[in-house]
Design a protein around this motif. Structure first.
Motif, mmCIF file in Angstrom:
data_model
loop_
_atom_site.group_PDB
_atom_site.id
_atom_site.type_symbol
_atom_site.label_atom_id
_atom_site.label_comp_id
_atom_site.label_asym_id
_atom_site.label_seq_id
_atom_site.Cartn_x
_atom_site.Cartn_y
_atom_site.Cartn_z
ATOM 1 N N ASN A 269 0.905 -1.144 0.026
ATOM 2 C CA ASN A 269 0.094 -0.070 -0.156
ATOM 3 C C ASN A 269 0.642 1.281 -0.041
ATOM 4 O O ASN A 269 1.792 1.148 0.888
ATOM 5 C CB ASN A 269 -0.773 -0.038 1.417
ATOM 6 C CG ASN A 269 -1.663 1.118 1.453
ATOM 7 O OD1 ASN A 269 -2.093 1.544 0.215
ATOM 8 N ND2 ASN A 269 -1.644 1.723 2.475
ATOM 9 N N PRO B 94 -1.405 -7.395 -10.660
ATOM 10 C CA PRO B 94 -2.344 -6.614 -10.508
ATOM 11 C C PRO B 94 -2.618 -6.200 -8.729
ATOM 12 O O PRO B 94 -2.975 -4.962 -8.478
ATOM 13 C CB PRO B 94 -3.410 -7.120 -10.826
ATOM 14 C CG PRO B 94 -2.979 -7.852 -11.937
ATOM 15 C CD PRO B 94 -1.710 -8.548 -11.710
ATOM 16 N N ASP C 152 -2.036 -2.380 -8.221
ATOM 17 C CA ASP C 152 -3.207 -1.198 -7.960
ATOM 18 C C ASP C 152 -2.914 -0.684 -6.673
ATOM 19 O O ASP C 152 -3.678 0.495 -6.420
ATOM 20 C CB ASP C 152 -4.415 -2.155 -7.945
ATOM 21 C CG ASP C 152 -4.824 -2.585 -9.169
ATOM 22 O OD1 ASP C 152 -4.276 -2.318 -10.382
ATOM 23 O OD2 ASP C 152 -5.622 -3.352 -9.604
ATOM 24 N N GLN C 153 -1.793 -1.020 -5.773
ATOM 25 C CA GLN C 153 -1.748 -0.223 -4.579
ATOM 26 C C GLN C 153 -0.564 0.713 -4.581
ATOM 27 O O GLN C 153 -0.458 1.601 -3.816
ATOM 28 C CB GLN C 153 -1.328 -1.238 -3.606
ATOM 29 C CG GLN C 153 -2.411 -2.154 -3.108
ATOM 30 C CD GLN C 153 -1.933 -3.161 -2.090
ATOM 31 O OE1 GLN C 153 -2.011 -2.680 -0.921
ATOM 32 N NE2 GLN C 153 -1.701 -4.512 -2.399
#
Length: 372
Positions: free
Chosen positions: A275, A341, A345-346
């Protein structure tokens, strides 16, 4: 050598054979007339025998990474094209400049830091524009190709935390900067170089949205970094960052994902925080005045191929720059594949153009801060 870009998993491999040394000392001759075939360029391919007997010198950072580049790309390219692919290294920007300035270029394709590469595009720069009639970039992920470079690989600049220290795991930059809730030492790069890293992290922790980071508010970033200065420890090489994880010296560490992978593979009980991790790209370019620029571009086109990128990732743990590449990795390798992904995506994109434009002033400021 630019320390920030020496991201190899080990540095013990000797790369300079007699042929490479000879190539590094010889002056280039006139460009050869070569036939790369008709029709549009097709990534990952080269016409059989097109470069028969031609010398081509590839330069990178050494260690496992360069050996992986040679095994996945250099030697297969030599076999298919007929070229003699020599290798040299490590990359030194002063040598690139000296070769170009003195019209004595012996390095044909050079692996560099993307910020340095971005600074070398244009009339005053040291790198040639990429010849898209030879280099097919249609399968390179969006935003990774510059006027004078293509990506060599991509990876994450990621926080790893000690799973033995924190029963409640930290989840991002806000926790990295929260020393009350998450006490302990934080390791960051402490050498005299600048680029994406703790500065973006400080702003993300301070509430700046990922898509509004640039232009970076560096005054605000330093104010936030100052709040944890007493809890910071510094690594100066990739090997040192890995050792700080393996020894447990750092409770959290901002490191290149390849080093994090190696530490965990060696048994360190650390976990990555994807993240808000930062997307970083290495670059490939051709110095102006290269003896056979078409041959150098052909090498780059081959380098970007799906099969080549898959093998490079399997050998080095760094992620591919072909959008259809599907490397075969074990469970740990998959956990550090930034093109997955679930990870991609983070991640937060970084801006090489901003860093190239502001590099000199920000390096001066960072150096003064380190010494303060």
């Amino acid at each position: 050598m630019n320390t920030r870009t020496a991201r190899t998993l080990t540095s013990g491999l000797a790369l300079l054979g007699a042929a490479a040394l000879l190539a590094g000392c010889s002056a280039p001759g006139p460009a050869a007339d070569i036939d790369l075939g008709s029709g549009p360029a097709e990534v990952g391919t080269v016409k059989e025998g097109a470069l028969d007997g031609m010398n081509l010198t590839f330069v990178s950072w050494g260690g496992v990474f360069q050996e992986g580049q040679m095994e996945a790309v250099g030697r297969p390219f030599a076999e298919e094209s007929g070229a003699n692919v020599l290798e040299d290294g490590p990359t030194e920007y002063a040598k690139v400049k000296a070769q170009v300035d003195n019209n004595a270029v012996t390095w044909d394709v050079v692996d560099t830091d993307i910020i340095w590469a971005q600074k070398q595009c244009g009339e005053e720069g040291l790198l040639m524009d990429i010849d898209t009639s030879i280099v097919d970039t249609s399968h390179v992920p969006e935003g990774l190709v510059g006027d004078c470079y293509v990506p060599a690989m991509q990876y994450g600049y990621v926080i790893l935390y000690n799973a033995d220290t924190y029963t409640t795991p930290p989840t991002g930059w806000k926790d990295f900067f929260d020393t009350e809730k998450f006490p302990g030492k934080r390791a960051i790069a402490g050498f005299e170089d600048v680029g994406p890293g703790v500065y973006e992290g400080a702003l993300l922790a301070d509430g700046v949205a990922a898509d509004e980071l640039y232009p970076l508010d560096m005054d605000r970033a330093y104010e936030r970094i100052d709040t944890i200065r007493d809890d910071l420890i510094y690594w100066k090489t990739g090997a040192e960052s890995q050792q700080m994880i393996e020894s447990g010296e750092a409770d959290m560490a901002l490191v290149w994902s390849g080093r994090g992978y190696a530490a965990v593979a060696n048994g360190a009980n650390y976990r990555p925080i994807w993240n808000e991790s930062l997307q970083i790209v290495e670059a490939l370019g051709v110095p102006k005045g290269a003896a056979n620029p078409d041959a150098a571009m052909a090498f780059i086109n081959y380098y970007l191929g799906k099969e080549q990128q898959e093998k490079l990732t399997e050998l080095t743990s760094y992620s591919p720059v072909h959008d259809e590449a599907e490397p075969e990795l074990d469970e740990l390798g998959q956990e550090f594949l930034v093109t997955d992904p679930a990870i991609a995506d983070q991640m937060v994109a970084t801006d090489a153009q901003w860093w190239a434009e502001n590099y000199d002033s920000e390096l001066e400021r960072w150096t003064a801060w380190l010494q303060g």
